[in-house]
Design a protein around this motif. Structure first.
Motif, PDB file in Angstrom:
ATOM      1  N   LEU A   9       0.938  -1.364   0.279  1.00  0.00           N
ATOM      2  CA  LEU A   9      -0.051   0.466   0.167  1.00  0.00           C
ATOM      3  C   LEU A   9       0.922   1.269  -0.063  1.00  0.00           C
ATOM      4  O   LEU A   9       1.723   1.936   0.974  1.00  0.00           O
ATOM      5  N   ASP A  10       0.885   1.929  -1.379  1.00  0.00           N
ATOM      6  CA  ASP A  10       1.592   3.595  -1.713  1.00  0.00           C
ATOM      7  C   ASP A  10       0.945   4.100  -0.735  1.00  0.00           C
ATOM      8  O   ASP A  10      -0.731   4.758  -0.600  1.00  0.00           O
ATOM      9  N   HIS A  11       1.555   5.543   0.580  1.00  0.00           N
ATOM     10  CA  HIS A  11       0.593   6.713   0.711  1.00  0.00           C
ATOM     11  C   HIS A  11      -0.495   6.259   1.444  1.00  0.00           C
ATOM     12  O   HIS A  11      -1.129   6.692   0.929  1.00  0.00           O
ATOM     13  N   GLY A  12      -0.758   5.291   3.052  1.00  0.00           N
ATOM     14  CA  GLY A  12      -1.406   5.104   3.363  1.00  0.00           C
ATOM     15  C   GLY A  12      -1.400   6.587   4.334  1.00  0.00           C
ATOM     16  O   GLY A  12      -0.841   6.738   4.951  1.00  0.00           O
ATOM     17  N   MET A  48      13.188   5.601  -2.331  1.00  0.00           N
ATOM     18  CA  MET A  48      13.147   7.006  -3.579  1.00  0.00           C
ATOM     19  C   MET A  48      11.722   6.927  -4.078  1.00  0.00           C
ATOM     20  O   MET A  48      11.498   6.378  -4.596  1.00  0.00           O
ATOM     21  N   HIS A  49      10.652   8.305  -3.563  1.00  0.00           N
ATOM     22  CA  HIS A  49      10.143   8.240  -4.410  1.00  0.00           C
ATOM     23  C   HIS A  49      10.360   8.938  -5.571  1.00  0.00           C
ATOM     24  O   HIS A  49      11.182  10.167  -4.985  1.00  0.00           O
ATOM     25  N   GLY A  50       8.948   9.757  -6.423  1.00  0.00           N
ATOM     26  CA  GLY A  50       9.511  10.531  -7.548  1.00  0.00           C
ATOM     27  C   GLY A  50      10.389  10.221  -8.248  1.00  0.00           C
ATOM     28  O   GLY A  50      11.158  10.528  -8.554  1.00  0.00           O
ATOM     29  N   ARG A  92       2.717  15.188  -2.350  1.00  0.00           N
ATOM     30  CA  ARG A  92       2.151  13.387  -2.200  1.00  0.00           C
ATOM     31  C   ARG A  92       1.812  13.382  -3.368  1.00  0.00           C
ATOM     32  O   ARG A  92       1.409  14.007  -4.293  1.00  0.00           O
ATOM     33  N   GLU A  93       1.677  11.502  -3.916  1.00  0.00           N
ATOM     34  CA  GLU A  93       1.886  11.325  -4.670  1.00  0.00           C
ATOM     35  C   GLU A  93       0.059  11.607  -5.476  1.00  0.00           C
ATOM     36  O   GLU A  93      -0.787  11.795  -4.122  1.00  0.00           O
ATOM     37  N   SER A  94      -0.103  11.600  -6.207  1.00  0.00           N
ATOM     38  CA  SER A  94      -1.315  12.307  -7.194  1.00  0.00           C
ATOM     39  C   SER A  94      -1.641  11.465  -8.303  1.00  0.00           C
ATOM     40  O   SER A  94      -0.370  10.851  -8.532  1.00  0.00           O
ATOM     41  N   THR A 122      10.414  14.517  -6.795  1.00  0.00           N
ATOM     42  CA  THR A 122       9.638  14.847  -6.435  1.00  0.00           C
ATOM     43  C   THR A 122       8.594  14.070  -7.272  1.00  0.00           C
ATOM     44  O   THR A 122       8.658  13.154  -8.319  1.00  0.00           O
ATOM     45  N   HIS A 123       7.331  14.412  -6.731  1.00  0.00           N
ATOM     46  CA  HIS A 123       6.053  12.983  -7.510  1.00  0.00           C
ATOM     47  C   HIS A 123       5.919  13.922  -8.607  1.00  0.00           C
ATOM     48  O   HIS A 123       5.381  15.492  -8.408  1.00  0.00           O
ATOM     49  N   GLY A 124       5.374  13.145  -9.664  1.00  0.00           N
ATOM     50  CA  GLY A 124       5.113  13.657 -11.115  1.00  0.00           C
ATOM     51  C   GLY A 124       5.980  13.964 -12.150  1.00  0.00           C
ATOM     52  O   GLY A 124       7.355  13.500 -11.381  1.00  0.00           O
ATOM     53  N   ILE A 176      12.697   2.227  -5.173  1.00  0.00           N
ATOM     54  CA  ILE A 176      12.078   2.800  -6.072  1.00  0.00           C
ATOM     55  C   ILE A 176      11.456   3.215  -6.877  1.00  0.00           C
ATOM     56  O   ILE A 176      10.317   2.191  -6.865  1.00  0.00           O
ATOM     57  N   ASN A 177      10.740   4.155  -5.844  1.00  0.00           N
ATOM     58  CA  ASN A 177       8.897   3.997  -6.233  1.00  0.00           C
ATOM     59  C   ASN A 177       9.225   4.691  -7.946  1.00  0.00           C
ATOM     60  O   ASN A 177       9.572   6.259  -8.056  1.00  0.00           O
ATOM     61  N   TYR A 178       8.607   4.787  -8.724  1.00  0.00           N
ATOM     62  CA  TYR A 178       8.049   4.866 -10.478  1.00  0.00           C
ATOM     63  C   TYR A 178       6.877   4.120 -11.242  1.00  0.00           C
ATOM     64  O   TYR A 178       6.145   3.241 -10.747  1.00  0.00           O
TER      65      TYR A 178
HETATM   66 ZN   LIG Z   1       5.312   8.492  -2.628  1.00  0.00          ZN
END
Ligand SMILES: [Zn+2]
Length: 289
Positions: free
Chosen positions: A80-83, A212-214, A140-142, A183-185, A234-236
């Motif tokens: 679960l990402d960004h609960g 690592m996010h973003g 945040r994640e969007s 950064t996200h996005g 790494i979140n991708y």
């Molecule tokens: Zn994230």
């Protein structure tokens, strides 16, 4: 084979690599991700962000993600990402997720610690493990189509390694998402990453695996430096989503104006392009590309 976050990050540590974590809020992104992992024989994390609830309800995707992970030929963690609430985390755990992120990064430090501890206790009952976040990546994640705007840089708060030491020790988390310049996005300008933050967090916090996010849009050279510094997950998502959408647009353009337009071949063109994009990313994260 389904595994939890601790088990998959142990593999990453042993093999000196980062495991790719890809958002799979649709069947196409899920099949693309598992397909790429099997093709390369690499472990992978499939994840669902709470903010994607409006695209697909978690209770629809969870059984499909878990089934696909269990039947995969490679280790797969269902995360679960960004609960954002403990209630939503409980829901993911009850549905069989093997890993959850509790994101209390917007809360005061002490409150973030207190809630993260609760998340760790809840997850341990299910044999699952927890990622938490310290610092802020600006937003945040969007959803798709957001712009990693310059304004977000002003809101970035880099992770303090000394605070990270206290946070990891007190909460007992398995992995820590750090803010060190991503950064996200979509990125408007090349990100400036501070790898010393990652190295200091690892040194002070008992070699905790750093997340690592973003991760979309970072150069292959920076990915390699990140792995060398201690990034293990790494979140991708943004660039794989873009690759899928671009391929679908290209497929439509290839049709004659009076050709019938069917959903299925268009979605398969998107799946194929996402699988190639994910495979390319996974090779770099595993230091094979
Ligand atoms: Zn994230």
């Amino acid at each position: 084979m389904i595994v939890n976050l601790k088990e998959i990050l142990d593999i990453a540590e042993r093999q000196f690599m980062a495991v790719g974590a890809f958002n799979t809020p649709h069947l196409e992104s899920l099949r693309a991700t598992i397909g790429a992992a099997e093709q390369l024989n690499l472990p992978v994390i499939v994840q669902f962000a709470q903010v994607h609830e409006s695209w697909t309800p978690l209770e629809y995707m969870a059984p499909v993600m878990i089934k696909a992970a269990a039947e995969a030929k490679v280790p797969v963690c269902v995360h679960l990402d960004h609960g954002e609430t403990l209630e939503y985390i409980q829901k993911a755990l009850d549905l069989g997720f093997t890993s959850v992120m509790y994101d209390g990064s917007v809360l005061p430090f002490e409150e973030n610690i207190a809630n993260t501890k609760k998340a760790v206790a809840m997850a341990s009952i299910h044999g699952a493990s927890v990622e938490a976040e310290l610092g802020s990546m600006g937003k945040r994640e969007s959803g798709s189509g957001d712009d990693g705007g310059a304004n977000d840089n002003a809101k970035k708060v880099y992770t303090d390694p000394e605070q990270a030491r206290q946070f990891v020790t007190e909460t007992g988390i398995t992995a820590l998402a750090c803010s060190f310049g991503t950064t996200h996005g979509l990125y408007k300008a090349a990100p400036q990453l501070n790898f010393d933050i990652v190295k200091d967090v690892r040194r002070l916090a008992d070699n905790v695996p750093v997340v690592m996010h973003g991760g979309s849009g970072v150069s292959p050279e920076d990915y390699r430096k990140a792995v060398a510094a201690g990034v293990r997950k790494i979140n991708y998502f943004t660039y794989m989503d873009k690759a899928g959408g671009t391929a679908m647009a290209g497929y439509l353009e290839s049709l004659k104006s009076d050709d019938p337009k069917f959903f299925t071949p268009i979605s398969l063109a998107g799946l194929e392009a996402m699988q190639k994009n994910v495979a390319d990313a996974m090779k770099v994260f595993a230091l094979q590309g």
